[in-house]
Design a protein around this motif. Structure first.
Motif, PDB file in Angstrom:
ATOM      1  N   GLU A  22       0.813  -1.212   0.000  1.00  0.00           N
ATOM      2  CA  GLU A  22       0.000   0.000   0.000  1.00  0.00           C
ATOM      3  C   GLU A  22       0.845   1.261   0.000  1.00  0.00           C
ATOM      4  OE1 GLU A  22      -2.786  -0.121   3.175  1.00  0.00           O
ATOM      5  OE2 GLU A  22      -3.585  -2.066   2.577  1.00  0.00           O
ATOM      6  N   ASN A  23       1.950   1.247   0.735  1.00  0.00           N
ATOM      7  CA  ASN A  23       2.814   2.416   0.842  1.00  0.00           C
ATOM      8  C   ASN A  23       4.087   2.159   0.043  1.00  0.00           C
ATOM      9  OD1 ASN A  23       4.203   4.683   1.558  1.00  0.00           O
ATOM     10  ND2 ASN A  23       4.236   4.251   3.744  1.00  0.00           N
ATOM     11  N   PRO A  24       4.302   2.883  -1.049  1.00  0.00           N
ATOM     12  CA  PRO A  24       5.489   2.623  -1.870  1.00  0.00           C
ATOM     13  C   PRO A  24       6.805   2.887  -1.151  1.00  0.00           C
ATOM     14  CG  PRO A  24       4.085   4.291  -2.895  1.00  0.00           C
ATOM     15  CD  PRO A  24       3.452   3.893  -1.615  1.00  0.00           C
ATOM     16  N   ASP A  25       6.778   3.648  -0.072  1.00  0.00           N
ATOM     17  CA  ASP A  25       8.001   3.898   0.689  1.00  0.00           C
ATOM     18  C   ASP A  25       8.475   2.647   1.424  1.00  0.00           C
ATOM     19  OD1 ASP A  25       8.038   6.530  -0.112  1.00  0.00           O
ATOM     20  OD2 ASP A  25       6.953   7.238   1.653  1.00  0.00           O
ATOM     21  N   GLN A  26       7.628   1.659   1.538  1.00  0.00           N
ATOM     22  CA  GLN A  26       7.972   0.441   2.262  1.00  0.00           C
ATOM     23  C   GLN A  26       8.494  -0.673   1.362  1.00  0.00           C
ATOM     24  OE1 GLN A  26       7.977   0.061   5.560  1.00  0.00           O
ATOM     25  NE2 GLN A  26       7.552   2.237   5.635  1.00  0.00           N
ATOM     26  N   ILE A  27       8.665  -0.398   0.063  1.00  0.00           N
ATOM     27  CA  ILE A  27       9.107  -1.454  -0.856  1.00  0.00           C
ATOM     28  C   ILE A  27      10.513  -1.937  -0.514  1.00  0.00           C
ATOM     29  CG2 ILE A  27       9.773  -1.907  -3.241  1.00  0.00           C
ATOM     30  CD1 ILE A  27       7.344  -0.374  -4.116  1.00  0.00           C
ATOM     31  N   LEU A  28      11.428  -1.029  -0.285  1.00  0.00           N
ATOM     32  CA  LEU A  28      12.810  -1.446   0.003  1.00  0.00           C
ATOM     33  C   LEU A  28      12.908  -2.264   1.293  1.00  0.00           C
ATOM     34  CD1 LEU A  28      15.740  -1.453  -0.858  1.00  0.00           C
ATOM     35  CD2 LEU A  28      16.023   0.695   0.371  1.00  0.00           C
ATOM     36  N   PRO A  29      12.321  -1.848   2.414  1.00  0.00           N
ATOM     37  CA  PRO A  29      12.400  -2.707   3.610  1.00  0.00           C
ATOM     38  C   PRO A  29      11.735  -4.070   3.423  1.00  0.00           C
ATOM     39  CG  PRO A  29      11.701  -0.501   4.217  1.00  0.00           C
ATOM     40  CD  PRO A  29      11.720  -0.559   2.736  1.00  0.00           C
ATOM     41  N   ILE A  30      10.633  -4.107   2.690  1.00  0.00           N
ATOM     42  CA  ILE A  30       9.968  -5.390   2.449  1.00  0.00           C
ATOM     43  C   ILE A  30      10.846  -6.285   1.588  1.00  0.00           C
ATOM     44  CG2 ILE A  30       8.019  -6.462   1.234  1.00  0.00           C
ATOM     45  CD1 ILE A  30       6.322  -4.100   2.230  1.00  0.00           C
ATOM     46  N   MET A  31      11.451  -5.715   0.564  1.00  0.00           N
ATOM     47  CA  MET A  31      12.343  -6.493  -0.301  1.00  0.00           C
ATOM     48  C   MET A  31      13.544  -7.011   0.492  1.00  0.00           C
ATOM     49  SD  MET A  31      11.300  -6.548  -3.539  1.00  0.00           S
ATOM     50  CE  MET A  31      12.751  -6.617  -4.553  1.00  0.00           C
ATOM     51  N   LEU A  32      14.083  -6.197   1.380  1.00  0.00           N
ATOM     52  CA  LEU A  32      15.221  -6.643   2.184  1.00  0.00           C
ATOM     53  C   LEU A  32      14.834  -7.781   3.118  1.00  0.00           C
ATOM     54  CD1 LEU A  32      16.978  -3.292   3.079  1.00  0.00           C
ATOM     55  CD2 LEU A  32      17.829  -5.097   1.598  1.00  0.00           C
ATOM     56  N   ASP A  53      12.388  -9.940   2.706  1.00  0.00           N
ATOM     57  CA  ASP A  53      11.986 -11.146   1.979  1.00  0.00           C
ATOM     58  C   ASP A  53      13.135 -11.789   1.210  1.00  0.00           C
ATOM     59  OD1 ASP A  53       9.445 -10.859   2.916  1.00  0.00           O
ATOM     60  OD2 ASP A  53       8.640  -9.996   1.070  1.00  0.00           O
ATOM     61  N   TYR A  54      13.992 -10.970   0.624  1.00  0.00           N
ATOM     62  CA  TYR A  54      14.972 -11.516  -0.312  1.00  0.00           C
ATOM     63  C   TYR A  54      16.412 -11.418   0.170  1.00  0.00           C
ATOM     64  CZ  TYR A  54      10.967 -11.486  -3.354  1.00  0.00           C
ATOM     65  OH  TYR A  54       9.724 -11.714  -3.874  1.00  0.00           O
ATOM     66  N   ALA A  55      16.665 -10.809   1.311  1.00  0.00           N
ATOM     67  CA  ALA A  55      18.011 -10.737   1.870  1.00  0.00           C
ATOM     68  C   ALA A  55      17.975 -11.055   3.364  1.00  0.00           C
ATOM     69  CB  ALA A  55      18.601  -9.349   1.636  1.00  0.00           C
ATOM     70  N   PRO A  56      17.460 -12.221   3.732  1.00  0.00           N
ATOM     71  CA  PRO A  56      17.300 -12.533   5.163  1.00  0.00           C
ATOM     72  C   PRO A  56      18.612 -12.717   5.904  1.00  0.00           C
ATOM     73  CG  PRO A  56      16.784 -14.452   3.867  1.00  0.00           C
ATOM     74  CD  PRO A  56      17.005 -13.307   2.905  1.00  0.00           C
ATOM     75  N   THR A  57      19.711 -12.988   5.207  1.00  0.00           N
ATOM     76  CA  THR A  57      20.973 -13.172   5.908  1.00  0.00           C
ATOM     77  C   THR A  57      21.568 -11.831   6.349  1.00  0.00           C
ATOM     78  OG1 THR A  57      22.171 -13.165   3.819  1.00  0.00           O
ATOM     79  CG2 THR A  57      21.496 -15.289   4.670  1.00  0.00           C
ATOM     80  N   CYS A  58      21.116 -10.747   5.752  1.00  0.00           N
ATOM     81  CA  CYS A  58      21.640  -9.435   6.116  1.00  0.00           C
ATOM     82  C   CYS A  58      20.921  -8.822   7.300  1.00  0.00           C
ATOM     83  CB  CYS A  58      21.538  -8.474   4.926  1.00  0.00           C
ATOM     84  SG  CYS A  58      22.545  -8.955   3.530  1.00  0.00           S
TER      85      CYS A  58
END
Length: 44
Positions: free
Chosen positions: A24-34, A36-41
């Motif tokens: 819903e909030n485009p500002d949250q795309i980067l944290p969501i991607m991190l 989901d797709y970079a769990p080791t970091c």
């Protein structure tokens, strides 16, 4: 030459819209991607 510095953020934003279309909030795309797709970091 400085425009190449923004290529990564633009690509991550566009790929985030494609991979996570229900955000819903485009500002949250980067944290969501991190999370989901970079769990080791980032610890959960």
């Amino acid at each position: 030459m400085a425009a190449f510095a923004y290529v990564g953020s633009v690509l991550s934003g566009y790929s985030g819209v494609l991979l996570e279309p229900d955000v819903e909030n485009p500002d949250q795309i980067l944290p969501i991607m991190l999370m989901d797709y970079a769990p080791t970091c980032l610890p959960r």
